[in-house]
Design an enzyme around this catalytic site. Structure first.
Site, mmCIF file in Angstrom:
data_model
loop_
_atom_site.group_PDB
_atom_site.id
_atom_site.type_symbol
_atom_site.label_atom_id
_atom_site.label_comp_id
_atom_site.label_asym_id
_atom_site.label_seq_id
_atom_site.Cartn_x
_atom_site.Cartn_y
_atom_site.Cartn_z
ATOM 1 C CB SER A 1 -50.058 -32.742 11.165
ATOM 2 O OG SER A 1 -50.948 -33.310 12.114
ATOM 3 C CG ASP B 1 -45.750 -36.332 16.878
ATOM 4 O OD1 ASP B 1 -46.747 -36.055 17.570
ATOM 5 O OD2 ASP B 1 -45.651 -36.054 15.671
ATOM 6 C CG HIS C 1 -47.599 -33.075 15.854
ATOM 7 N ND1 HIS C 1 -47.571 -34.219 15.090
ATOM 8 C CD2 HIS C 1 -48.604 -32.312 15.326
ATOM 9 C CE1 HIS C 1 -48.507 -34.156 14.163
ATOM 10 N NE2 HIS C 1 -49.137 -33.002 14.273
#
Length: 624
Positions: A475, A563, A595
């Site tokens: 991320s 995601d 994600h």
């Protein structure tokens, strides 16, 4: 001598048992355990710990269940589940009196997401839930009857409500953002909002946490940093809007909800506060109810780890607790306070010997401009800690933090002979709001300088070989990995970008609709608004996609196709740009993930690739 190699599968196969919680009547526990290689919910009586006595009560074969909830009637269990990582969470009910009946979807609306769930005290059999059912970009408040499944709307969003709070007599209050980005608490009556108090939104990039209704509905317990740098526990009076301090720590921030350890420890039946958690290098629990002190003392004697999940029966006599630990994760105990007896229920990973795993040591690194960067260093066992290959592991968020505890990826790397360094760079939470705000305007700037300063520290201390340093993050950490190979390509010998951002403006434009109003105090304040041309230009200058021609470091890119936070285009575009230049890049996409990878076979594939990739460029060990 290095310990024996532990396989990737041993680290990333599902735990044999995890996340146990005791039933309200104290007779049973529920926990997560594998069924067909997916974690599902199992139940058994406390009087019989044998595997034969355990009963599986959910049957998800596609995606692991990650959590569940007992309600006040021990006939019912609830759990949430999404589809392939799309984060459209649905709420399901399990009937333990009818084990052959399939779980019932209590929110059976396509594309709708459960955004909040609260068990109110004083309303047995009811839940307050927050859903974006009416409009995808607005959250409304409902009451759910658990037994019948009936949903009743209690409040319709007038347009800017971010979250709802409801008392036992349907007293409704809201948290919303003002046009200036400040956080406003209001009373909701007949569709209108009456303001109670406003907080400076700049102090709370990810909102105010925790924020929970008191059992009597007259107040909110909140984490507040008003007039102080540190977050403390306060009570907001919902009649007057006045804030009063409940508890504070001289050094630490109130703990955010890291994993499964919420900041507030509350009595199951009454909902009153028992204790509150703070987090520094390790956890510190401060008792608020004197009757809980002897219980806490006995619970903490069970392990040298930090108390994590805590559950008790309605009488507060029978307890099931687990522990955060760097080398013995999730060990779970039963404790009977009335009898003064305890026993270990299970270790989630019984095949992992704590003696062969690497200790996670807190270290403090000084940045080039004088900030204290609270970090964690994990050194491989059985080898001289000098001149080692180093993996810099960067946390996501960035409004998050690394904390002490077990991380299978870190232990895998240490087992392969790498030193692992995790840095709470500026912008991380948990170290006061001034430290967090020091990141404003510093994406690919001083935030990245902090990471480079940490690498330099590890080299100067003699731990790391400067020619064998890798950067690995997910991320925001994936963005950091890409910044590392575009802004400072000479520092890193290898990089792994896991669901990371390559174009800051595109990332913000593709976030889900209901998230965008919340960007004011984080992404817009810290990075910019892509709708403003000058700010978009600055964002592009801080985006790795604009500096692809600088990449000469071997790169592994990993992405989930579903995601919704960092869409696949973020990875596709950086990979396509590199391949257009004739640069080889390894790219892994999983079609059934979002994600971050959840299903064990995908985690295993990721870390088999990681093991091989780092061994090739840093010279670490690998199993095969």
């Amino acid at each position: 001598m290095l310990p024996k190699l532990i396989t990737v599968e041993e680290f990333f196969d599902p735990p044999v048992r995890a996340s146990a919680s005791i039933s309200p009547d104290g007779t049973k526990i529920a926990y997560l355990a594998p069924r067909k290689n997916r974690l599902n919910v199992w139940v058994q009586t406390l009087d019989d710990d044998s595997d034969a006595a355990a009963r599986c009560v959910t049957y998800d074969e596609t995606r692991s269940v990650t959590g569940f909830l007992w309600v006040d009637d021990p006939r019912w269990l609830l759990y949430v589940q999404d589809s392939g990582g799309d984060e459209n969470w649905h709420l399901y009910r399990v009937d333990l009196d009818s084990p052959d009946t399939p779980a019932l979807d209590l929110t059976p609306y396509p594309g709708v997401r459960l955004l909040g769930l609260e068990q109110p005290h004083g309303r047995p059999g009811k839940l307050f839930v927050q859903l974006n059912h009416r409009r995808i970009d607005q959250i409304d408040l409902y009451e759910l009857d658990v037994a019948s499944g009936e949903l009743t709307m209690l409040a319709e969003n007038p347009g800017n409500v971010m979250s709802w709070f409801c008392g036992p007599h349907h007293e409704v209050f809201t948290q919303s953002l003002t046009p200036e980005g400040d956080i406003e608490f209001s009373r909701y009556e007949s569709g209108a909002l009456e303001s109670l108090v406003v907080y400076n939104g700049a102090d709370y990039p990810v909102g105010m946490h925790p924020t929970q209704m008191t059992p009597d509905g007259t107040g909110l317990w909140m984490g507040s940093s008003r007039d102080t740098d540190r977050t403390r526990l306060v009570r907001l009076d919902l009649a007057t809007g006045e804030e009063s301090v409940v508890d504070s720590h001289p050094s630490f921030d109130l703990s955010a909800a890291l994993g499964l350890a919420p900041a507030l420890i509350r009595h199951r039946k009454t909902g009153e506060l028992l204790a509150v958690r703070y987090l520094g290098e390790r956890q510190d629990i401060r008792v608020l109810d004197p009757d809980f002190a002897p219980v806490l003392e006995k619970l903490q004697e069970l392990s040298d780890g930090d108390l994590a999940e805590i559950s008790c029966d309605e009488n507060g006599n029978r307890w099931v607790v687990s522990f955060t630990h760097d080398r013995d994760p999730g060990v779970t105990y039963f404790y009977d306070h009335e009898k003064g007896e305890s026993r270990q229920l299970f270790r989630p990973y019984p095949h992992l010997d704590p003696a062969t795993l690497a200790p996670m040591t807190p270290v403090t690194i000084t940045s080039r401009d004088g900030l204290s960067l609270h970090s964690y260093l994990t050194l491989p066992v059985g080898v001289e800690p000098a001149g080692l290959p180093l993996v810099l592991v960067v946390h996501g968020g960035p409004w998050h933090r690394d904390s002490w505890g077990f991380d299978p990826s870190v232990q895998l790397l240490a087992n392969r002979g790498y030193a692992v360094l995790q840095v709470n760079f500026r912008g991380s939470t948990g170290y006061g709001k001034a430290f967090t705000k020091a990141a404003i305007g510093e994406f690919a700037g001083k935030m990245h300088d902090d990471l480079i300063d940490a690498v330099d520290w590890a080299v100067k201390q003699g731990y790391a070989d400067p020619s064998r340093v890798a950067i690995f993050g997910g991320s925001y950490g994936g963005y950091s990995a890409l910044v590392g190979v575009t802004f400072t390509p000479d520092v890193f010998a290898a990089a792994i970008d896991y669901v990371g951002i390559s174009n800051l403006a595109n990332f913000m434009r593709t976030l889900p609709a209901f998230v965008r109003p919340n960007l004011t105090n984080n992404w817009y304040r810290y990075v910019g608004d892509p709708a403003v041309p000058e700010q978009e230009a600055d964002m592009l200058a801080r985006s790795p996609i604009s500096r692809v021609d600088q990449i000469r470091t071997p790169l592994l890119v990993v992405q989930g196709a579903n995601d919704v936070r960092v869409v696949q285009a973020e990875s596709d575009n950086i990979v396509a740009a590199l391949r257009a230049r004739g640069v080889e890049v390894e790219y892994m996409v999983k079609e059934d993930e979002g994600h971050g990878f959840l299903n064990p076979e995908n985690q295993i594939d990721l870390f088999l690739a990681t093991e091989r990739f780092l061994a090739q460029y840093l010279g670490g060990r690998q199993v095969s």
